[in-house]
Write a protein that holds these residues in place. Structure first.
Motif: not given
Length: 250
Positions: A38, A40, A43-44
């Motif tokens: 995933d 997102e 990166e989070k």
């Protein structure tokens, strides 16, 4: 700082156990490449930890090579690889589909095998070798309904670690496996009564926290464990010693 200047790749680390391993490695001075399917999440998580995010499919050989190459390009070496990514696809054995079976094997086995291979090639070039850790499961030791394919893949990882002792010890590379039991993560907390059910059937009175698993993983990839290889360490609060199955699973 135990891992100062060490370079580590951890797959399946956008949340849960993998995230905590990355967080603790970075806190101890490691340069971490954090992978998750995933983008997102990857990166989070990388932003929170202040490390390098590597979104992508850890079961894809091209991407695996890209991760290893990126580590070397950025930091000049690769010291630690933790093949933590895995998928669980439940299903009755008699009706389990080929598509589900091969997907589980591609990610859980293929991804781990070829990540270890790519990492070992790099570690072989380094004077002090490195360390590889696979994430297995208690169901690699104890049968659990509707998890035949998943359990098979996890048991196979433990045999892979043993076999790689013969292949890689001469290059000063250790290979071990960690087998978590029931663990409280973002995913399992969404399951109804998960903590209550597993607390009742775990001898130590609760499921694991991600820190329990991460602390064990960090020990196995640290210099304190440099003479440990080919081993699997179960972290389950004693569950496999009694193997009580949750109600409703039988």
């Amino acid at each position: 700082m135990t891992f100062k200047d060490k370079v580590a790749i951890v797959t399946g680390a956008g949340q849960g156990i993998g995230f905590e391993i990355c967080r603790m490695l970075a806190a101890e001075g490691a340069m971490v490449l954090l992978n998750d399917m995933d983008a997102e999440l990857a990166e989070k998580a990388a932003t929170v930890i202040h490390c390098k995010g590597m979104p992508g499919d850890s079961g894809d050989i091209g991407f695996i090579n890209h991760m290893v190459n990126t580590a070397v390009e950025l930091y000049g070496r690769l010291d630690i690889v933790i093949a933590n990514a895995g998928i669980t696809l439940y299903g009755d054995f008699l009706t389990y589909s080929p598509e589900a079976f091969f997907k589980v094997m591609q990610v859980n086995l293929g991804g781990s095998f070829f990540l270890a291979q790519a990492a070992a090639k790099q570690m072989k070039l380094q004077a002090n070798g490195g360390t590889i850790l696979f994430t297995s499961s208690v169901v690699g030791h104890q049968a659990f309904k509707s998890l035949a394919a998943y359990a098979m893949s996890k048991a196979a990882l433990e045999m892979l670690a043993k076999n790689l002792v013969i292949e890689l010890s001469q290059y000063n590379i250790t290979v071990n496996t960690i087998a978590p039991g029931a663990t409280l993560t973002e995913r399992t907390r969404e399951e109804e009564d998960y903590e209550k059910v597993w607390s009742a059937i775990t001898p130590m009175g609760r499921p694991a926290y991600v820190t329990d698993i991460a602390n064990t993983a960090l020990f196995l990839v640290s210099d304190k464990a440099r003479h440990i290889t080919g081993q699997s360490l179960i972290v389950d609060g004693g569950w496999t010693s009694v193997s009580t199955i949750p109600e409703g699973i039988k």
